[in-house]
Every structure is written in structure tokens, then in C-alpha cells.
Design a protein around this motif. Structure first.
Motif, PDB file in Angstrom:
ATOM      1  N   PHE A   1    -101.064 -60.453  15.452  1.00  0.00           N
ATOM      2  CA  PHE A   1    -102.274 -60.033  14.742  1.00  0.00           C
ATOM      3  C   PHE A   1    -103.229 -59.361  15.716  1.00  0.00           C
ATOM      4  O   PHE A   1    -103.095 -59.456  16.931  1.00  0.00           O
ATOM      5  CB  PHE A   1    -102.962 -61.232  14.070  1.00  0.00           C
ATOM      6  CG  PHE A   1    -103.332 -62.347  15.013  1.00  0.00           C
ATOM      7  CD1 PHE A   1    -104.549 -62.355  15.686  1.00  0.00           C
ATOM      8  CD2 PHE A   1    -102.448 -63.407  15.240  1.00  0.00           C
ATOM      9  CE1 PHE A   1    -104.880 -63.376  16.563  1.00  0.00           C
ATOM     10  CE2 PHE A   1    -102.774 -64.431  16.114  1.00  0.00           C
ATOM     11  CZ  PHE A   1    -103.995 -64.425  16.779  1.00  0.00           C
ATOM     12  N   ARG A   2    -104.208 -58.668  15.149  1.00  0.00           N
ATOM     13  CA  ARG A   2    -105.284 -58.116  15.957  1.00  0.00           C
ATOM     14  C   ARG A   2    -106.606 -58.683  15.457  1.00  0.00           C
ATOM     15  O   ARG A   2    -106.696 -59.185  14.338  1.00  0.00           O
ATOM     16  CB  ARG A   2    -105.314 -56.593  15.893  1.00  0.00           C
ATOM     17  CG  ARG A   2    -105.670 -56.009  14.530  1.00  0.00           C
ATOM     18  CD  ARG A   2    -105.762 -54.498  14.597  1.00  0.00           C
ATOM     19  NE  ARG A   2    -106.168 -53.925  13.312  1.00  0.00           N
ATOM     20  CZ  ARG A   2    -106.475 -52.645  13.122  1.00  0.00           C
ATOM     21  NH1 ARG A   2    -106.405 -51.808  14.153  1.00  0.00           N
ATOM     22  NH2 ARG A   2    -106.837 -52.195  11.948  1.00  0.00           N
ATOM     23  N   ARG A   3    -107.619 -58.612  16.326  1.00  0.00           N
ATOM     24  CA  ARG A   3    -108.956 -59.049  15.940  1.00  0.00           C
ATOM     25  C   ARG A   3    -109.925 -57.878  16.004  1.00  0.00           C
ATOM     26  O   ARG A   3    -109.800 -56.993  16.845  1.00  0.00           O
ATOM     27  CB  ARG A   3    -109.448 -60.183  16.837  1.00  0.00           C
ATOM     28  CG  ARG A   3    -108.781 -61.510  16.530  1.00  0.00           C
ATOM     29  CD  ARG A   3    -109.525 -62.705  17.099  1.00  0.00           C
ATOM     30  NE  ARG A   3    -108.916 -63.925  16.639  1.00  0.00           N
ATOM     31  CZ  ARG A   3    -109.160 -64.500  15.469  1.00  0.00           C
ATOM     32  NH1 ARG A   3    -110.063 -63.963  14.656  1.00  0.00           N
ATOM     33  NH2 ARG A   3    -108.554 -65.598  15.115  1.00  0.00           N
ATOM     34  N   LEU A   4    -110.896 -57.917  15.093  1.00  0.00           N
ATOM     35  CA  LEU A   4    -111.923 -56.891  15.026  1.00  0.00           C
ATOM     36  C   LEU A   4    -113.282 -57.570  15.048  1.00  0.00           C
ATOM     37  O   LEU A   4    -113.448 -58.668  14.493  1.00  0.00           O
ATOM     38  CB  LEU A   4    -111.790 -56.056  13.749  1.00  0.00           C
ATOM     39  CG  LEU A   4    -110.436 -55.362  13.511  1.00  0.00           C
ATOM     40  CD1 LEU A   4    -109.521 -56.235  12.674  1.00  0.00           C
ATOM     41  CD2 LEU A   4    -110.640 -54.018  12.824  1.00  0.00           C
TER      42      LEU A   4
ATOM     43  N   VAL B   1    -114.361 -53.056  14.830  1.00  0.00           N
ATOM     44  CA  VAL B   1    -113.770 -52.458  16.022  1.00  0.00           C
ATOM     45  C   VAL B   1    -112.647 -53.357  16.531  1.00  0.00           C
ATOM     46  O   VAL B   1    -112.886 -54.508  16.896  1.00  0.00           O
ATOM     47  CB  VAL B   1    -114.841 -52.289  17.120  1.00  0.00           C
ATOM     48  CG1 VAL B   1    -114.232 -51.659  18.364  1.00  0.00           C
ATOM     49  CG2 VAL B   1    -116.019 -51.468  16.602  1.00  0.00           C
ATOM     50  N   PRO B   2    -111.402 -52.874  16.556  1.00  0.00           N
ATOM     51  CA  PRO B   2    -110.311 -53.696  17.097  1.00  0.00           C
ATOM     52  C   PRO B   2    -110.446 -53.824  18.611  1.00  0.00           C
ATOM     53  O   PRO B   2    -110.678 -52.838  19.302  1.00  0.00           O
ATOM     54  CB  PRO B   2    -109.046 -52.919  16.712  1.00  0.00           C
ATOM     55  CG  PRO B   2    -109.501 -51.505  16.559  1.00  0.00           C
ATOM     56  CD  PRO B   2    -110.926 -51.559  16.085  1.00  0.00           C
ATOM     57  N   PHE B   3    -110.331 -55.060  19.114  1.00  0.00           N
ATOM     58  CA  PHE B   3    -110.494 -55.249  20.555  1.00  0.00           C
ATOM     59  C   PHE B   3    -109.380 -56.055  21.200  1.00  0.00           C
ATOM     60  O   PHE B   3    -109.319 -56.146  22.420  1.00  0.00           O
ATOM     61  CB  PHE B   3    -111.839 -55.918  20.854  1.00  0.00           C
ATOM     62  CG  PHE B   3    -111.973 -57.333  20.359  1.00  0.00           C
ATOM     63  CD1 PHE B   3    -111.745 -58.408  21.205  1.00  0.00           C
ATOM     64  CD2 PHE B   3    -112.340 -57.591  19.050  1.00  0.00           C
ATOM     65  CE1 PHE B   3    -111.881 -59.714  20.755  1.00  0.00           C
ATOM     66  CE2 PHE B   3    -112.493 -58.896  18.589  1.00  0.00           C
ATOM     67  CZ  PHE B   3    -112.255 -59.959  19.445  1.00  0.00           C
TER      68      PHE B   3
ATOM     69  N   ALA C   1    -101.084 -50.558  21.873  1.00  0.00           N
ATOM     70  CA  ALA C   1    -101.781 -49.280  21.776  1.00  0.00           C
ATOM     71  C   ALA C   1    -102.097 -48.931  20.331  1.00  0.00           C
ATOM     72  O   ALA C   1    -103.207 -48.492  19.994  1.00  0.00           O
ATOM     73  CB  ALA C   1    -100.945 -48.185  22.428  1.00  0.00           C
ATOM     74  N   GLY C   2    -101.125 -49.135  19.448  1.00  0.00           N
ATOM     75  CA  GLY C   2    -101.346 -48.836  18.048  1.00  0.00           C
ATOM     76  C   GLY C   2    -102.366 -49.760  17.403  1.00  0.00           C
ATOM     77  O   GLY C   2    -103.127 -49.353  16.526  1.00  0.00           O
ATOM     78  N   ALA C   3    -102.406 -51.010  17.853  1.00  0.00           N
ATOM     79  CA  ALA C   3    -103.291 -52.002  17.233  1.00  0.00           C
ATOM     80  C   ALA C   3    -104.751 -51.784  17.578  1.00  0.00           C
ATOM     81  O   ALA C   3    -105.633 -52.008  16.741  1.00  0.00           O
ATOM     82  CB  ALA C   3    -102.860 -53.402  17.646  1.00  0.00           C
ATOM     83  N   VAL C   4    -105.024 -51.372  18.821  1.00  0.00           N
ATOM     84  CA  VAL C   4    -106.426 -51.252  19.242  1.00  0.00           C
ATOM     85  C   VAL C   4    -106.860 -49.808  19.450  1.00  0.00           C
ATOM     86  O   VAL C   4    -108.010 -49.558  19.815  1.00  0.00           O
ATOM     87  CB  VAL C   4    -106.689 -52.071  20.528  1.00  0.00           C
ATOM     88  CG1 VAL C   4    -106.380 -53.540  20.300  1.00  0.00           C
ATOM     89  CG2 VAL C   4    -105.874 -51.537  21.705  1.00  0.00           C
TER      90      VAL C   4
END
Length: 255
Positions: free
Chosen positions: A126-129, A145-147, A207-210
Motif C-alpha cells: 500500500f501507499r500512504r498520502l 500527496v503520496p509520500f 516510483a509508480g506509487a509516489v
């Protein structure tokens, strides 16, 4: 009454630059004047200017790129961590968006770190924003903003506890943490997180996630969570985008 001591010059400059960043004079990602330019403009010593920059870097208002300069960072996510509770509180001001839902896979390295006697783990990516708007908390909607992108590995017995959690399916959007979802179901609470921090290049997933270039330098943070019986519960491997994240830890003397 004794005269009040004047405020140090570096503090005055630090505050001036902080206010200019907040006012948009230096938008996010824009280079600030160099040390030499500030020395000439304000008639200060280079050491005074350098001290102001050091304080701004420490508080996350700017970041430095060696050989290029100092850049404003007015929307970076700042997190001060000192406990398991601090990690769980990520749910208070960030959004978790699942990129790859919880699934079974063979991962020798993760299984070894979880001290398993086989090579099977259960993994979720997962990603966080941060800086989401209030309306972005509805299911299926993200904003911000994804970080960071995180891969969490769980032993099978632990994964079974949250196997049907809708928050861990592909595309799910929530304000949870994995340890926050897990802990109510554990026989023993999570007691510690062994952490290591290094620098690593962004792979294709990160790279794609953030939204950065592949190979971009990332802050890699590995955390191995254990319960009160010292049994590994979760391995989390995170890649943080340095331009969007400031990590702060307070250290105190023992005794």
C-alpha cells in the motif's frame, strides 16, 4: 530591570525564511537563495546563514540537494516517533491506499526475517498520502500527496486474523494501519518494533506509487514488530520519498 537580550541573527533569518516559505514566496520545490546570496543581502556571516539553514532542515521546512542548493518543502509530512502508539497514530492524519491486496506468496527473505520454518508469507502493498481533504475519506476515493509505499509481510497465523478485512483488499482506501487492524485480534499485544534505516533507489513499484523516477534515492525503513512473547508479528518495508517526508526522533540520555 535588566535589558532584554537581542534575538540571535540566525533566529531572525530562520523566521524570515520560514514565513516566506509559508507565504508562497518560495513554493514547494523551489530553490532558496544560496548562502552567499543571503550573506550579501542581509550583511550576515556565512556561519549565521548556515545555522539558520540547519535549523530549517531539522524542522523539515527545507531540504538540501548536494551540489544543487536548498529547496522549500512546504507540504512535507512530518512525523515524530517515539513509541508503538506513535506508529499506530498514522491513521489520524494519513490515508492508506492498497495497491496489492493481502495474498499468499513465497518470499524466502521475508520468511527468514519473520523466523518462519517455511518460505510462505502473506503480503500486502500500500501507499500512504497526507494532506487529504475531509471528503477523501469515503471508500474508493483518495486525495493528497503520496509520500511512502510499504510492503507488509505477515506469518500465516497472523494473516488469518485479518484475511477477510476489506481494508486490505486491492483498491481499498482507509485511515487504518496494519498493526491497528491486527492488534485487537492478537493474543499478545505488540510490544516493540526493531527498526533499520538506510537509503535505496526506487524500484518500479515505489516510483509508480509516489510519482518519482525509477532509481530516485529513497529512505528505506524496515520495521520488524514483535509481541510481548518476542514472537515476530509483522515485517514492514517502507520506501519514503525524501522530498515529502521528514522523520524526527527525540533521543534522551539514559539514567
Amino acid at each position: 530591570m535588566p535589558a532584554m537580550r537581542p534575538e540571535p541573527a540566525y533566529q531572525i533569518l530562520r523566521q524570515r525564511l520560514r514565513e516566506e516559505i509559508a507565504a508562497g514566496t518560495y513554493p514547494d520545490g523551489v530553490r532558496l537563495p544560496t548562502e552567499s546570496e543571503l550573506v550579501a543581502e542581509y550583511g550576515l556571516s556565512r556561519q549565521t546563514v548556515r545555522r539558520a539553514f540547519q535549523d530549517l532542515v531539522a524542522e523539515g521546512a527545507v531540504y538540501r540537494v548536494p551540489g544543487r542548493g536548498t529547496y522549500a518543502r512546504d507540504n512535507a509530512y512530518l512525523r515524530q516517533l517515539g513509541s508503538i502508539e506513535d506508529l499506530m497514530s498514522l491513521s489520524e492524519d494519513t490515508t492508506m491506499e492498497v495497491l496489492q491486496g493481502l495474498s499468499r506468496r513465497v518470499d524466502v527473505a521475508a520468511a527468514s526475517r519473520l523466523r518462519l520454518d517455511h518460505d510462505v508469507v502473506y503480503t500486502v502493498v500500500f501507499r500512504r498520502l497526507h494532506d487529504r481533504r475531509a471528503g477523501a475519506q469515503r471508500p474508493g476515493e483518495t486525495d493528497g500527496v503520496p509520500f511512502v509505499v510499504t510492503t507488509v509481510h505477515l506469518p500465516e497465523p497472523v494473516a488469518r486474523l485479518v484475511g477477510d478485512a476489506p481494508e486490505l483488499t486491492t483498491g481499498a482506501v482507509s485511515t487504518n494501519t496494519v498493526i491497528g487492524l491486527l492488534e485487537p485480534h492478537l493474543n499478545q499485544p505488540i510490544a516493540q518494533a526493531a527498526q533499520s534505516i538506510t537509503v535505496a533507489p526506487a524500484d518500479g513499484v515505489a516510483a509508480g506509487a509516489v510519482g518519482c523516477d525509477q532509481g530516485h534515492p529513497m529512505l528505506r525503513v524496515d520495521r520488524l514488530y514483535s509481541d510481548t512473547a518476542a514472537a515476530p508479528v509483522e515485517l514492514a518495508v517502507s520506501y519514503f520519498l525524501p522530498e515529502q517526508y521528514t522523520y524526527r526522533v527525540t533521543l534522551r540520555r539514559s539514567g
